[in-house]
Design an enzyme around this catalytic site. Structure first.
Site, PDB file in Angstrom:
ATOM      1  CG  ASP A 246      -8.470  20.486 -11.325  1.00 12.51           C
ATOM      2  OD1 ASP A 246      -7.583  20.197 -12.163  1.00 12.51           O
ATOM      3  OD2 ASP A 246      -9.544  19.866 -11.244  1.00 12.51           O
TER       4      ASP A 246
ATOM      5  CE1 TYR B  30     -15.036  16.867 -14.157  1.00 13.13           C
ATOM      6  CE2 TYR B  30     -14.188  16.107 -12.062  1.00 13.13           C
ATOM      7  CZ  TYR B  30     -14.699  15.834 -13.308  1.00 13.13           C
ATOM      8  OH  TYR B  30     -14.870  14.543 -13.699  1.00 13.13           O
TER       9      TYR B  30
ATOM     10  CE  LYS C 118      -9.861  14.282 -16.802  1.00 15.40           C
ATOM     11  NZ  LYS C 118     -10.989  13.401 -16.922  1.00 15.40           N
TER      12      LYS C 118
ATOM     13  NE  ARG D  67      -3.318  -0.145   2.956  1.00 15.18           N
ATOM     14  CZ  ARG D  67      -2.876  -0.169   4.220  1.00 15.18           C
ATOM     15  NH1 ARG D  67      -2.226   0.871   4.719  1.00 15.18           N
ATOM     16  NH2 ARG D  67      -3.075  -1.228   4.977  1.00 15.18           N
TER      17      ARG D  67
HETATM   18  C1  LIG Z   1     -10.633  19.649 -14.565  1.00 14.64           C
HETATM   19  C2  LIG Z   1     -10.820  18.257 -14.081  1.00 14.64           C
HETATM   20  N1  LIG Z   1     -10.386  17.940 -12.853  1.00 14.64           N
HETATM   21  C3  LIG Z   1     -10.543  16.704 -12.355  1.00 14.64           C
HETATM   22  C4  LIG Z   1     -11.146  15.713 -13.088  1.00 14.64           C
HETATM   23  C5  LIG Z   1     -11.338  14.363 -12.461  1.00 14.64           C
HETATM   24  O1  LIG Z   1     -10.457  13.425 -12.942  1.00 14.64           O
HETATM   25  P1  LIG Z   1     -10.820  11.857 -12.888  1.00 14.64           P
HETATM   26  O2  LIG Z   1     -11.807  11.632 -13.997  1.00 14.64           O
HETATM   27  O3  LIG Z   1      -9.509  11.204 -13.090  1.00 14.64           O
HETATM   28  O4  LIG Z   1     -11.400  11.585 -11.542  1.00 14.64           O
HETATM   29  C6  LIG Z   1     -11.599  15.987 -14.371  1.00 14.64           C
HETATM   30  C7  LIG Z   1     -12.251  14.929 -15.183  1.00 14.64           C
HETATM   31  O5  LIG Z   1     -12.861  15.180 -16.188  1.00 14.64           O
HETATM   32  C8  LIG Z   1     -11.447  17.300 -14.884  1.00 14.64           C
HETATM   33  O6  LIG Z   1     -11.903  17.636 -16.099  1.00 14.64           O
END
Ligand SMILES: Cc1ncc(COP(=O)(O)O)c(C=O)c1O
Length: 414
Positions: free
Chosen positions: A205, A133, A230, A79
Site C-alpha cells: 500500500d 490500514y 488521497k 465496463r
Molecule cells: C493507507 C490507506 N490505504 C487505503 C485507504 C483506502 O482508500 P479509500 O478510502 O479510497 O478506500 C486509505 C484511506 O484512508 C488509507 O489511508
C-alpha cells in the site's frame, strides 16, 4: 459540414511513438504532465476528456467478433473502459518504472481487495504488516479467513527477519510503509529480496508516498497499490484506487478485476488524470509544510513523540532516509499525558484543520487516532493520546499558530 477524422492534422507531440528510453529519461514533473496523453485518446484535447459509454456500436458482425477476440485492445464495452480510464491507467503505469500495467478501482479498499484476491487461494497464508490500514485488516478477517486463507501479522520493523516467518503455505507478503496511524517505515527492499528468493509475491500500500516519492516496482515490489482518493485526486472530491503490477501479474490482475465486475466511472478517472498533473508541486508543498509543523511540534513540551518518517523519533527513520525521495504531509504526534477530553479540546477548537477521515486533499485535517486496539503481533504503548495531522496547502505559520492555541487548551486540562 464535411466529416473528418478527429485526429487528422494535429501535432504528434505526445504520440505513443516516444521510445521507452526517452520516456524513462523524463523527470518526474515532465512525466506527470505528459503521461497517458496518447493522441488517439485525447484527439488533441490537453487533458484526456470524459468518454462516457456503456454500449459500443460495431459496423458489422465481423467487427463485433473481432473485438470480442481482443477485448483489451480498443473500445469494446463500457465496463472495460474508454480512453478516459485507459489514459489515467497508463499515466499511473508510467510513474512506476518496470511496471507492466495498471487496473483502476472505485476506491482504495477495492484496489487492496482485488490485489489480494488475485494472488491468494484457499489454503494459502498471507503475511500482513501489523500497522496496516484498519479496513485491510478487516478484509483479512472477514473475507480471506472464511475462504480458508490464513493471515499472520508481523512487526513492521521485522526487515529481513521476515524470512523466519515464512511457512510452507506462505504465498504473499503485504506491506504498508509508513504504517497507518503510527508511521513505522519498513525495510521494503530487504523484505522484497527475501520474498523473491522464496517465490513469494509482495504487495505494498504505497498511498502515503505515491510512486513519486517511492517508485515501488523499481524497488522490487510486485503490486503497488494506491488509494488515489488521497494525493492523486488531491482535492477530496472523488473516490478512486489503482493497482500497478509487474508485467507477469497484469493478466491475472485484469482477470480477477473483470470477473468481479470492477470498473471506474470516466468522470472519476478524469478527476484522477487532472489531479495527477499537479501531483509533484502539491506533494512538495505538503511535504515542506508537514515537516515545518512536525519540527515545531517536536520542540513543544506538551508533545511526547512526533511520528514523522523524516524525523529521528519515528521508527524506521533511517530507512526512510535511505529509500524515499521525500515526505508527504501526513503524520502523527503523541501527547504527554492527558486524556480523551483534553485531546478533544485540542482538536475541536482548531480553526484551520477539519475533523474527518481520509487525507491527501488540499486542506489540513486533524484526527484522534488509537492504534492500540488495531495490533495483534506488536504492542502499541504511547505515553498519551495520539493525533494524526494531514498538512494541506495552507501557510504552515497559520497552522502552527492554530496548533499552539490547541496545545494550550490541552495543557489547561492535563
Ligand atoms: C493507507 C490507506 N490505504 C487505503 C485507504 C483506502 O482508500 P479509500 O478510502 O479510497 O478506500 C486509505 C484511506 O484512508 C488509507 O489511508
Amino acid at each position: 459540414m464535411q466529416s473528418q477524422r478527429l485526429d487528422e492534422g494535429q501535432p504528434r507531440r505526445y504520440a505513443k511513438s516516444m521510445s521507452d528510453k526517452d520516456k524513462k529519461a523524463r523527470g518526474a514533473g515532465t512525466r506527470l504532465v505528459e503521461a497517458g496523453r496518447r493522441r488517439e485518446w485525447t484527439q488533441g484535447i490537453v487533458n484526456p476528456a470524459v468518454w462516457r459509454a456503456s454500449t459500443i456500436l460495431f459496423d458489422t458482425v465481423a467487427d463485433l467478433r473481432a473485438a470480442v477476440k481482443k477485448p483489451n485492445d480498443g473500445l469494446y464495452y463500457g465496463r472495460r473502459g474508454t480512453p478516459t480510464q485507459w489514459a489515467f491507467a497508463e499515466a499511473l503505469t508510467e510513474l512506476e518504472p518496470g511496471a507492466g500495467g495498471t487496473m483502476l478501482y472505485p476506491s482504495g479498499v477495492a484496489a487492496i481487495a482485488m490485489a489480494l484476491l488475485t494472488v491468494l487461494k484457499p489454503g494459502d497464508e498471507l503475511l500482513m504488516v501489523d500497522s496496516t490500514y484498519e479496513p485491510t485488516r478487516a478484509f483479512c478477517r472477514n473475507v480471506l479467513a472464511p475462504m480458508g486463507i490464513a493471515t499472520r501479522f508481523y512487526d513492521p520493523l521485522v526487515g529481513a527477519g521476515i524470512a523466519a516467518l515464512i511457512g510452507e503455505n506462505t504465498r504473499a507478503i503485504f506491506l504498508e510503509s509508513p504504517g497507518s496511524l503510527s508511521f513505522e517505515v519498513q525495510d521494503i527492499p530487504a523484505i522484497c529480496a527475501v520474498a523473491r528468493e522464496r517465490g513469494i509475491v509482495t504487495l505494498l500500500d504505497n498511498t502515503w508516498a505515491t510512486p513519486l516519492l517511492f517508485p515501488a516496482v523499481a524497488k522490487g515490489v510486485d503490486f503497488s497499490i494506491l488509494a488515489c482518493t488521497k494525493y492523486i485526486v488531491g482535492h477530496s472530491d472523488a473516490m478512486l484506487g489503482s493497482v500497478t503490477v509487474t508485467p507477469e501479474w497484469l493478466d491475472p490482475l485484469r482477470r480477477t478485476t473483470f470477473l468481479h465486475g470492477q470498473c471506474v466511472s470516466p468522470d472519476d478517472a478524469w478527476l484522477g488524470s487532472r489531479g495527477l498533473r499537479t501531483l509533484a508541486v502539491r506533494l512538495r508543498q505538503h511535504g515542506e509544510g508537514g515537516l515545518a509543523v512536525a519540527r515545531w511540534l517536536a520542540d513543544r513540551p506538551e508533545v511526547a513523540q512526533v511520528l514523522h518518517p523524516a524525523l529521528p523519533g519515528c521508527p524506521g527513520h533511517a530507512l526512510w532516509q535511505r529509500d524515499f525521495l521525500g515526505a508527504s504531509g501526513l503524520f502523527s504526534f503523541v501527547l504527554k499525558g492527558g486524556d480523551e477530553a483534553a485531546r478533544a479540546a485540542l482538536i475541536d477548537g482548531l480553526d484551520h484543520f477539519g475533523i474527518g477521515f481520509s487525507w491527501g486533499g488540499f486542506e489540513s485535517l486533524a484526527l484522534p487516532v488509537d492504534p492500540a486496539g488495531l495490533r495483534s503481533a506488536t504492542r502499541w504503548a504511547a505515553e498519551g493520546p495520539t493525533v494524526r495531522l494531514h498538512i494541506g496547502l495552507e501557510n504552515p505559520a497559520d497552522l502552527i499558530t492554530d496548533l499552539a492555541a490547541g496545545l494550550e487548551r490541552f495543557s489547561a486540562m492535563v
